[in-house]
Enzyme design. Structure first.
Site, PDB file in Angstrom:
ATOM      1  CE  LYS A 254      -4.209   1.780   2.033  1.00 17.15           C
ATOM      2  NZ  LYS A 254      -4.670   2.207   0.741  1.00 17.15           N
TER       3      LYS A 254
ATOM      4  N   GLY B 170       6.211   0.649   6.016  1.00 12.67           N
ATOM      5  CA  GLY B 170       7.149  -0.263   5.358  1.00 12.67           C
ATOM      6  C   GLY B 170       7.280   0.009   3.872  1.00 12.67           C
ATOM      7  CB  CYS B 171       4.754   0.575   1.246  1.00 11.23           C
ATOM      8  SG  CYS B 171       3.910  -1.015   1.468  1.00 11.23           S
ATOM      9  CB  THR B 172       6.913   5.178   3.131  1.00  5.96           C
ATOM     10  OG1 THR B 172       5.522   5.365   2.848  1.00  5.96           O
ATOM     11  CG2 THR B 172       7.651   6.495   2.983  1.00  5.96           C
TER      12      THR B 172
ATOM     13  CB  ALA C 134       8.896   3.722  -2.179  1.00  5.13           C
TER      14      ALA C 134
END
Length: 157
Positions: free
Chosen positions: A41, A46-48, A51
């Protein structure tokens, strides 16, 4: 469904729309090594981290001849905001129908705090210029992902 693709397998063909509605496919990366990463998401911790780690090391990845593409079930508008907020230099595919994730086995059961639910299995595939998978990272370290990729690829060369 779980991730069954391994190094040496042919990468499934895919086609999806990026944050700007532009079509992106595996064929677009013919002759280049592609880092195709699947994440749950936009704009979550974690995704940030993942990325931003790829963003911070993007020049080094380009110098090594890599292209980077992210895939999540978020829509184009969400991807646009995520890219703008964190100045991400690579495309993000909106896989709202989960067709690419299903082809790569990255949509499946997850155990979240003791509950089983369907979701994205965070995974990265390194795919060579002929479409062969060189390496699969299941559950990559989000804050150190580029380092994981470069070390693993150095061992393969």
């Amino acid at each position: 469904m779980a991730i069954t693709l391994e190094a040496g397998d042919k990468a499934p063909n895919f086609e999806g729309k990026d944050q700007n509605g532009k079509s992106v496919s595996l064929a677009d990366f013919s002759g280049k090594t592609l880092i195709l990463y699947f994440y749950p998401k936009d704009d979550t911790p974690g995704c940030t981290k993942e990325a931003c780690n790829l963003r911070d090391n993007y020049e080094a990845l380009l110098e090594q001849g890599y292209a980077v593409v992210g895939v999540s079930p978020d829509g184009e508008a969400s991807h646009q905001k995520f890219i703008a907020k964190y100045e991400l230099p690579f495309p993000l595919i909106a896989d709202e129908e989960k067709e690419i994730m299903e082809a790569y086995g990255t949509w499946g059961e997850k155990n979240m705090y003791g509950k089983i639910k369907l979701g994205v299995l965070r995974t990265t595939f390194i795919i060579d210029g002929e479409g062969t998978i060189l390496k699969v990272f299941k559950r990559p370290k989000t804050a150190e992902h580029t380092e994981q990729i470069l070390k693993a690829m150095e061992k393969l060369s």
